[in-house]
Design a protein around this motif. Structure first.
Motif, short mmCIF file in Angstrom:
data_model
loop_
_atom_site.label_atom_id
_atom_site.label_comp_id
_atom_site.label_asym_id
_atom_site.label_seq_id
_atom_site.Cartn_x
_atom_site.Cartn_y
_atom_site.Cartn_z
N VAL A 216 14.77 -0.82 13.26
CA VAL A 216 14.97 -2.23 12.90
C VAL A 216 14.92 -3.15 14.11
O VAL A 216 14.55 -4.32 13.99
N TYR A 217 15.25 -2.64 15.31
CA TYR A 217 15.28 -3.49 16.50
C TYR A 217 13.98 -3.45 17.30
O TYR A 217 13.85 -4.15 18.30
N GLY A 218 13.02 -2.62 16.92
CA GLY A 218 11.70 -2.64 17.54
C GLY A 218 11.65 -2.16 18.97
O GLY A 218 10.82 -2.62 19.75
N LEU A 219 12.51 -1.18 19.35
CA LEU A 219 12.54 -0.70 20.73
C LEU A 219 12.18 0.79 20.81
O LEU A 219 12.70 1.52 21.67
N ILE A 268 14.05 -6.74 8.11
CA ILE A 268 14.60 -6.07 6.93
C ILE A 268 14.04 -6.70 5.65
O ILE A 268 13.64 -5.99 4.72
N ALA A 269 13.99 -8.03 5.60
CA ALA A 269 13.44 -8.72 4.43
C ALA A 269 11.97 -8.36 4.23
O ALA A 269 11.51 -8.15 3.10
N HIS A 270 11.23 -8.29 5.34
CA HIS A 270 9.80 -7.92 5.28
C HIS A 270 9.64 -6.51 4.71
O HIS A 270 8.80 -6.27 3.83
N VAL A 271 10.44 -5.58 5.19
CA VAL A 271 10.35 -4.18 4.73
C VAL A 271 10.68 -4.09 3.25
O VAL A 271 9.96 -3.43 2.47
N ARG A 272 11.75 -4.73 2.83
CA ARG A 272 12.15 -4.63 1.42
C ARG A 272 11.10 -5.23 0.50
O ARG A 272 10.81 -4.68 -0.57
N LYS A 273 10.50 -6.32 0.91
CA LYS A 273 9.46 -6.95 0.09
C LYS A 273 8.27 -6.01 -0.07
O LYS A 273 7.78 -5.78 -1.19
N TRP A 274 7.79 -5.44 1.05
CA TRP A 274 6.59 -4.61 1.00
C TRP A 274 6.88 -3.23 0.43
O TRP A 274 6.00 -2.60 -0.17
N ARG A 275 8.11 -2.77 0.58
CA ARG A 275 8.47 -1.49 -0.04
C ARG A 275 8.34 -1.59 -1.55
O ARG A 275 7.81 -0.68 -2.21
N GLU A 276 8.78 -2.69 -2.11
CA GLU A 276 8.64 -2.90 -3.55
C GLU A 276 7.18 -3.06 -3.94
O GLU A 276 6.74 -2.58 -5.00
N GLU A 277 6.42 -3.72 -3.09
CA GLU A 277 4.98 -3.88 -3.36
C GLU A 277 4.27 -2.53 -3.35
O GLU A 277 3.41 -2.25 -4.19
#
Length: 351
Positions: A216-219, A268-277
């Motif tokens: 989630v933190y991109g490191l 997190i919002a991006h992941v949840r949106k595309w996970r549903e897609e």
């Protein structure tokens, strides 16, 4: 006489995703959709990069062995737990926890199919490794798991689980903790993408909650893992750990990243949106997931064949044939950038 290599390190090891450079060269793509390693597709924020650059000026000196600034940032932003430890990625935390607790021949129990590093690290410590299969829907079979875990020195359970995405309910974790004599290592590398919070269980003195800065933190490129551990475990863990585990750059970037709530919440919002897609658009069975990836059963195709077919369309995914107990018809696909997700959905519909 040649030195003899231990049998554990001759044949199998951690399986890496196929090189994007190799795919691009082989099939003529200038860019490859990198959806095989559960990474965050977005670079960290400017303030995180700035903190890392500033730390570079001091790399002629050893870092703080206690990573005090980073651990303070974790307590301030994640959980005000009394004891936090660090490792070179989640792998480093896993290896050090096993080194701290397990003598040769002692039992380590693993809920499978799952992340391979638990077994690799346990075998490196000459432990007796017992794999406990999950149910057909990938949930934990509590009674079967407890049969083996009850007298194990340490047991590993990943939630959300890699590669299935399965979230284990908090009540099930409590049930396990009440009935085992050893330690439960709860790998929560993907927990931020789920709706479950295991941190209230930290009052238990037989629970370790491992987490990471890679997702989630991109490191991911800085290799930073951390864990909330019981107070009795801190001293022995620090003795067993490699000295100066986190370098100055990693610790500085992590301390800044963990307080960057806007970056975290947006991803997190991006992941949840595309996970549903993904679940809606993928023309194959998709397992329920609380992570930043989905597991897809591409039967009657083999996972290796599906991975190769998608690579020819410029999409890198993970075949799960190397995960013991899973079967050979699964692929794991991370949520990536918008263009990567769109290319994948177009490609997977052609399988």
């Amino acid at each position: 006489m040649k030195p003899r290599v231990r049998s554990e390190f001759i044949k199998s090891g951690y399986v890496f995703a196929k090189s994007p450079a190799d795919i691009a060269k082989e099939y003529g793509f200038s860019e490859v959709a990198l959806l095989g390693s559960n990474e965050n597709p977005y670079p960290p924020s400017e303030k995180v990069i700035r903190a890392a650059k500033e730390a570079l000026s001091g790399v002629n000196r050893y870092p703080d062995p206690k990573a005090a600034e980073y651990h303070a940032a974790l307590r301030a932003n994640i959980c005000d737990a009394p004891v936090v430890t660090s490792g070179l990625g989640m792998d480093g935390v896993i290896e050090t926890a096993i080194r701290t607790l397990v003598a040769p021949g002692e039992k380590v129990v693993i809920s499978t199919p799952t992340f391979s590093m638990y077994g690799l690290a346990a075998k490196a410590a000459s432990a007796k490794v017992v794999n406990v299969p999950r149910k057909s829907d990938f949930t934990v079979d509590l009674d079967v798991f407890l049969q083996e875990a009850k007298d194990a020195k340490i047991s590993f359970l990943c939630t959300p689980n890699n590669p299935t995405g399965t979230v284990t309910p908090i009540e099930d974790i409590e049930y396990i903790l009440d009935r085992i004599d050893g330690v439960l290592f709860l790998d929560c590398a993907y927990v931020e993408f789920s709706d479950v919070n295991y941190l209230p269980l930290l009052s238990r003195d037989n629970l370790i909650i491992g987490r990471t800065m890679s997702k989630v933190y991109g490191l991911a490129g800085l290799r930073i893992g951390y864990a909330f551990v019981p107070e009795w475990f801190e001293g022995p863990y620090n003795v067993a750990a490699t000295p100066f585990t986190l370098n100055r750059v990693s610790a500085a970037a992590a301390a800044e990243a963990v307080s960057d709530h806007v970056y975290k919440d947006n991803f997190i919002a991006h992941v949840r949106k595309w996970r549903e897609e993904f679940i809606k658009e993928i023309p194959f069975p998709v397992s329920p997931s609380g992570a930043n990836f989905v597991l897809i059963n591409v039967a009657p195709k083999l996972g290796d064949d599906a991975m190769e077919a998608l690579a020819k369309q410029g999409v890198l995914v993970r075949s799960c044939a190397s995960f013991p107990g899973l079967g050979d018809t699964f692929i794991r696909v991370s949520v990536g950038d918008v263009w990567e997700n769109e290319r994948f959905l177009s490609a997977v519909k052609k399988l």
